[in-house]
Design a protein around this motif. Structure first.
Motif, short mmCIF file in Angstrom:
data_model
loop_
_atom_site.label_atom_id
_atom_site.label_comp_id
_atom_site.label_asym_id
_atom_site.label_seq_id
_atom_site.Cartn_x
_atom_site.Cartn_y
_atom_site.Cartn_z
N ALA A 1 0.89 -1.14 -0.01
CA ALA A 1 0.14 -0.11 0.13
C ALA A 1 0.83 1.13 0.13
O ALA A 1 0.39 2.15 -0.69
CB ALA A 1 -0.93 0.01 1.27
N ARG A 2 2.07 1.15 0.93
CA ARG A 2 2.93 2.17 0.88
C ARG A 2 3.50 2.42 -0.49
O ARG A 2 3.75 3.69 -1.16
CB ARG A 2 3.79 2.23 2.07
N ALA A 3 4.00 1.41 -1.16
CA ALA A 3 4.73 1.57 -2.56
C ALA A 3 3.75 2.17 -3.47
O ALA A 3 4.18 2.95 -4.36
CB ALA A 3 5.17 0.04 -2.72
N ALA A 4 2.56 1.85 -3.57
CA ALA A 4 1.70 2.20 -4.04
C ALA A 4 1.26 3.59 -4.29
O ALA A 4 1.47 4.61 -5.38
CB ALA A 4 0.23 1.45 -4.28
N HIS A 5 1.34 4.14 -2.88
CA HIS A 5 0.91 5.47 -2.80
C HIS A 5 2.24 6.29 -2.94
O HIS A 5 1.96 7.71 -3.45
CB HIS A 5 0.76 5.81 -1.02
N ARG A 6 3.48 5.91 -3.12
CA ARG A 6 4.48 6.84 -3.52
C ARG A 6 4.75 6.52 -5.03
O ARG A 6 5.65 7.49 -5.42
CB ARG A 6 5.79 6.12 -2.53
N THR A 7 3.99 6.07 -5.53
CA THR A 7 4.00 5.95 -7.23
C THR A 7 2.97 6.67 -8.00
O THR A 7 1.88 6.52 -7.59
CB THR A 7 4.21 4.51 -7.70
N ALA A 8 3.39 7.49 -8.67
CA ALA A 8 2.24 8.33 -9.48
C ALA A 8 1.68 7.32 -10.48
O ALA A 8 2.40 6.51 -11.18
CB ALA A 8 2.78 9.61 -10.13
N PRO A 9 0.46 7.38 -10.88
CA PRO A 9 -0.25 6.77 -11.89
C PRO A 9 0.48 7.13 -13.21
O PRO A 9 1.27 8.11 -13.45
CB PRO A 9 -1.49 7.34 -12.33
N PHE A 10 0.60 6.18 -14.26
CA PHE A 10 1.42 6.45 -15.46
C PHE A 10 0.65 5.71 -16.65
O PHE A 10 -0.08 4.75 -16.53
CB PHE A 10 2.69 5.67 -15.27
N PRO A 11 0.90 6.39 -17.72
CA PRO A 11 0.28 5.63 -18.96
C PRO A 11 1.18 4.26 -19.56
O PRO A 11 2.29 4.27 -19.32
CB PRO A 11 0.57 6.66 -20.21
N LEU A 12 0.29 3.55 -20.08
CA LEU A 12 0.83 2.20 -20.52
C LEU A 12 -0.10 1.40 -21.65
O LEU A 12 -1.13 1.93 -21.65
CB LEU A 12 0.91 1.36 -19.53
N ARG A 13 0.58 0.95 -22.66
CA ARG A 13 0.05 0.30 -23.57
C ARG A 13 0.65 -1.04 -24.09
O ARG A 13 1.68 -1.02 -23.61
CB ARG A 13 -0.27 1.15 -24.91
N LEU A 14 -0.07 -2.00 -24.59
CA LEU A 14 0.60 -3.00 -24.80
C LEU A 14 1.40 -2.66 -26.31
O LEU A 14 0.90 -1.87 -27.08
CB LEU A 14 -0.54 -4.33 -25.38
N PHE B 1 1.96 -4.72 -33.60
CA PHE B 1 1.10 -4.69 -32.42
C PHE B 1 1.16 -3.39 -31.73
O PHE B 1 2.15 -3.20 -30.80
CB PHE B 1 0.95 -5.88 -31.83
N GLU B 2 0.13 -2.51 -31.54
CA GLU B 2 0.14 -1.26 -30.53
C GLU B 2 -1.24 -1.26 -30.10
O GLU B 2 -2.19 -1.19 -30.69
CB GLU B 2 0.40 -0.13 -31.39
N GLY B 3 -1.40 -1.44 -28.89
CA GLY B 3 -2.76 -1.43 -27.90
C GLY B 3 -3.19 0.06 -27.69
O GLY B 3 -2.29 0.92 -27.95
N THR B 4 -4.25 0.29 -27.29
CA THR B 4 -4.69 1.63 -26.86
C THR B 4 -4.07 1.94 -25.39
O THR B 4 -4.14 0.93 -24.64
CB THR B 4 -6.38 1.68 -26.89
N ALA B 5 -3.74 3.29 -25.16
CA ALA B 5 -3.14 3.36 -24.10
C ALA B 5 -4.34 3.52 -22.98
O ALA B 5 -5.24 3.81 -23.33
CB ALA B 5 -2.47 5.11 -24.31
N TRP B 6 -3.77 3.27 -21.55
CA TRP B 6 -4.45 3.55 -20.49
C TRP B 6 -3.72 4.10 -19.49
O TRP B 6 -2.30 3.94 -19.74
CB TRP B 6 -5.35 2.17 -20.31
N GLU B 7 -4.18 4.47 -18.23
CA GLU B 7 -3.77 4.88 -17.25
C GLU B 7 -3.53 3.86 -16.16
O GLU B 7 -4.46 3.51 -15.78
CB GLU B 7 -4.02 6.27 -16.71
N VAL B 8 -2.38 3.41 -15.88
CA VAL B 8 -2.13 2.49 -14.67
C VAL B 8 -2.46 3.18 -13.41
O VAL B 8 -1.81 4.11 -12.81
CB VAL B 8 -0.83 1.93 -14.62
#
Length: 189
Positions: free
Chosen positions: A64-77, A148-155
């Motif tokens: 939970a602490r590791a997640a809290h310290r990490t900002a959301p980020f974009p990702l795509r396959l 192959f390029e997927g659609t981007a989403w925010e993790v």
């Protein structure tokens, strides 16, 4: 229980990958590979393996602490690759450095919680789509994934996933995965 930390693709990403995998399964000798099911598609960040229940509360708090310290980020396959002649995977593009950081933090969280981890290796984002029982030429599949390029989403979440290995002995049975916990990244959600 058998656990790992992961980033889970969105339903849209899973649908796009399912379409791509369906095309791969039409290639010659595709039936010689063991294809992973949709439920098994994930980016493993830190594999903890079999751990005792006594480690889970501290592990959950540290993740939970590791997640809290990490900002959301974009990702795509993105495209594909192979590990030797045994595993075929789809890669990722976008916030790869942020995902590496999240993987390092998940690994450190497990170690600090007392989980014995394998030797630390540089994280390589990959989502396994097939494995070969015997050595196989996976190059045609990698070539087919080249565009192959997927659609981007925010993790926006870090997931703790429990892996339940097959016990029936039925050929082709897949492991079952269940989310044992998830935490928003950097206050996301």
């Amino acid at each position: 229980m058998r656990l790992f930390a992961a980033v889970l693709p969105t339903p849209t990403a899973v649908d796009e990958l399912a379409t791509e995998v369906a095309a791969l399964k039409r290639l010659p000798d595709a039936d010689s590979l063991r294809w992973t099911g949709h439920a098994g598609w994930h980016f493993t960040l830190a594999f903890m393996g079999e751990i005792g229940d006594e480690f889970v509360p501290d592990l959950r708090a540290r993740l939970a602490r590791a997640a809290h310290r990490t900002a959301p980020f974009p990702l795509r396959l993105h495209r594909g690759g192979r590990f030797g002649n045994r595993a075929l995977w789809v890669g990722a593009a976008g916030g790869i450095e942020q995902m590496r950081l999240l993987a390092e933090r998940a690994d450190a969280a497990a170690r600090r919680a007392g989980v014995e981890m394998e030797e630390h290796r540089r994280y390589q984002a990959h989502l396994t789509i097939a494995r070969a029982r015997l050595a196989a030429d996976l190059r045609p599949y990698v070539d087919a994934l080249d565009g192959f390029e997927g659609t981007a989403w925010e993790v926006g979440q870090l997931a703790l996933v429990r892996s339940n290995l097959p016990v029936s002995g039925v050929q082709g049975e897949q492991p079952r995965y269940e989310v044992a916990g998830s935490w928003p990244l950097g206050g996301a959600g």
